[in-house]
Design an enzyme around this catalytic site. Structure first.
Site, PDB file in Angstrom:
ATOM      1  N   ASP A   1       0.878  -1.291   0.091  1.00  0.00           N
ATOM      2  CA  ASP A   1      -0.019   0.017  -0.116  1.00  0.00           C
ATOM      3  C   ASP A   1       1.020   1.243  -0.065  1.00  0.00           C
ATOM      4  OD1 ASP A   1      -3.101   0.715   0.438  1.00  0.00           O
ATOM      5  OD2 ASP A   1      -1.837   2.276   1.583  1.00  0.00           O
ATOM      6  N   LEU A   2       0.728   2.147  -0.701  1.00  0.00           N
ATOM      7  CA  LEU A   2       1.295   3.292  -1.004  1.00  0.00           C
ATOM      8  C   LEU A   2       1.153   4.101   0.307  1.00  0.00           C
ATOM      9  CD1 LEU A   2       1.196   4.096  -4.718  1.00  0.00           C
ATOM     10  CD2 LEU A   2       2.801   2.679  -3.451  1.00  0.00           C
TER      11      LEU A   2
ATOM     12  N   ASP B   1      -4.583   2.546  -4.452  1.00  0.00           N
ATOM     13  CA  ASP B   1      -3.154   2.655  -4.386  1.00  0.00           C
ATOM     14  C   ASP B   1      -2.446   1.282  -3.672  1.00  0.00           C
ATOM     15  OD1 ASP B   1      -4.157   3.281  -1.921  1.00  0.00           O
ATOM     16  OD2 ASP B   1      -2.339   4.208  -1.540  1.00  0.00           O
TER      17      ASP B   1
END
Length: 509
Positions: A120-121, A163
């Site tokens: 996950d960004l 994301d």
């Protein structure tokens, strides 16, 4: 008179018979020839018809074959499109689910381990909000490409949505292999992205779960990886975390905290408090630093260390800061206009600076409140300024051109503070509390502090000492030339701005 009938002679009869026979034979021959001709024509027509039918059949067969191939290709294309993320070109959630189940089934047959990694960004929302969706899309495409280049043949890389990405890795068990693979993925993703000649920081958190021994259900494996990702984010982001049995209870506790923090931000329960900065020559408090405090309905007050990580994990840092700043600017404006307050100092996180929040939000809030730019100081740590210096200089210029002043926070703590001081322009240096605390007992710290103060004086930069806790520390700092000080010795943070400025007056020394 009787008529005489002349009878034919035998030779004449024979000749007549011959003529009649020849005539009949001639007619039969001509009929036969005509029949043969007609039969030949019919045969030729039938042959031509057969040829035409054969050609038609062959054409139909080819058209059917071509159409079958077209339909097969169309079905394959539709299947590919149905299982491909339109933006990044990698597998989507549907394909991920199918391949995860297939990998688990194969692993059960071969007794291989399976690792599921969720990526996950961090702070991706800030990229979209401050730099636009084109920049966000460019980052997602780059991350998908980087992940695809790192994984092994047969592993699956997918975008689950937003994301969040996933990697399904076969043949990976409960050993260092999975951790090493996760670290490779992390290092690949966390490279700056150049977008429109601008460097954008990219960070991610990774959660790992294993199906070894085999037999674990896909939903449970996904849930475990999700818990590990949650733990990675709450451990400070930019981390890699593996699922462990005791993780579930810990994550549930943090989830409750997140729910409470979300409500607190949206209900405006996290509010600005003010720690005054004293001019030790006059003894007066001249300016303040805005700090965040969570004021619970029951009267309890929590410090940022108890909730700031959850605020960031929820993507509510910008919202919280804007709520606090709007209120602080409104409260400070009359004091600035009357001359009672020199400036309001605020801390801006590296993410908020690098993704442009400060450059966009501060001018807007100033316009909304009428707060003057010269009375606002933005404090930045070394971490926020370690990008391309030319780019950082331009980003700082957006703030300084509007009249906002810049302070380099925690000076003396980072390894590149002096390099930044040489390459960038600051209005203030905030002396790290470790130097303020050690000046009383450590001769080396005292020498470093004196050198920093002398250097700042030569550069025309004001110095503010943080974390001053004793009279002795204050006196030594003042003797070295640092008159602007803050810390518990002078005053603790207070909720009321006017009360903070009038907390006490110490006669000038």
């Amino acid at each position: 008179m009787n008529q005489v009938i002349e009878l034919p002679q035998p030779d004449d009869l024979q000749a007549e018979r011959v003529r009649r026979l020849e005539g009949r034979l001639d007619r039969e021959r001509r009929a036969r020839i005509e029949a043969e001709r007609l039969l030949e024509e019919k045969s030729l027509a039938l042959y031509d018809a057969n040829l035409a039918l054969a050609a038609l059949a062959a054409g139909l067969e080819q058209r059917v074959k071509d159409r079958t191939q077209e339909l097969t290709a169309a079905r394959q294309l539709a299947l590919t499109q149905a299982e491909t993320d339109a933006l990044t070109g990698i597998a989507n959630r549907g394909a991920f689910t199918r391949r995860l189940n297939e990998t688990l089934a194969n692993a059960e047959a071969t007794t291989e381990g399976v690792a599921l990694l969720l990526i996950d960004l961090d702070d991706f929302k800030s990229v979209n909000d401050n730099l636009g969706h084109a920049a966000g899309d460019a980052m997602l495409i780059a991350v998908a490409q980087r992940l695809s280049e790192v994984v092994r043949p047969g592993d699956t890389v997918a975008r689950l949505g937003g994301d969040e990405f996933a990697v399904v890795a076969h043949g990976v068990g409960f050993d260092q292999h999975g951790q090493q693979m996760a670290q490779r993925l992390h290092d690949a993703v966390c490279q700056p992205l150049i977008f429109e000649r601008r460097s954008i920081g990219c960070q991610c958190s990774i959660g790992i779960a294993h199906a070894d021994p085999v037999g674990i259900h896909a939903d449970l494996l996904l849930g475990n990886a999700d818990l590990a990702l949650y733990a990675a984010k709450h451990a400070g982001r930019g981390r890699v975390c593996s699922f462990e049995a005791g993780l579930r209870a810990e994550v549930e506790k943090k989830a409750r905290l997140e729910g409470e923090v979300r409500h607190a931000v949206l209900a405006d329960q996290i509010e600005p408090w003010y720690q005054p900065i004293r001019d030790c020559r006059s003894g007066r408090f001249t300016s303040v630093e805005m700090l965040a405090r969570w004021h619970l309905p029951d009267g309890e007050v929590r410090s940022p260390g108890e909730f700031l990580g959850a605020v960031e994990a929820l993507g509510l840092l910008d919202t919280m800061m804007e709520n606090m700043l709007r209120r602080a600017m409104s409260e400070a404006l009359p004091l600035v206009n009357s001359g009672a307050l020199g400036y309001l100092s605020i801390n801006v996180s590296p993410t908020q600076f690098n993704y442009g929040w400060a450059q966009n939000a501060l001018p807007r809030l100033q316009a909304q409140t009428g707060f003057p730019a010269h009375a606002l100081v933005v404090e930045l740590t070394e971490t926020a300024l370690l990008d391309d210096i030319a780019i950082v200089r331009g980003m700082l210029g957006v703030l300084t051109d509007s009249g906002i002043r810049i302070a380099l926070d925690d000076f003396g703590m980072g390894y590149s503070n002096f390099s930044l001081l040489r390459q960038l322009r600051f209005n203030f240096l905030k002396l790290d509390r470790s130097l303020s605390n050690d000046i009383e007992t450590d001769a080396h710290s005292r020498a470093v502090t004196e050198c920093v103060l002398a250097l700042a004086s030569r550069l025309g930069v004001d110095v503010i000492a943080e974390g001053v806790e004793t009279q002795r520390q204050s006196d030594l700092l003042l003797a070295a030339g640092c008159s602007a000080q803050q810390g518990f010795f002078h005053a603790r943070p207070q909720r009321d701005l006017r009360a903070a400025l009038s907390a006490g007056v110490v006669p000038g020394r």
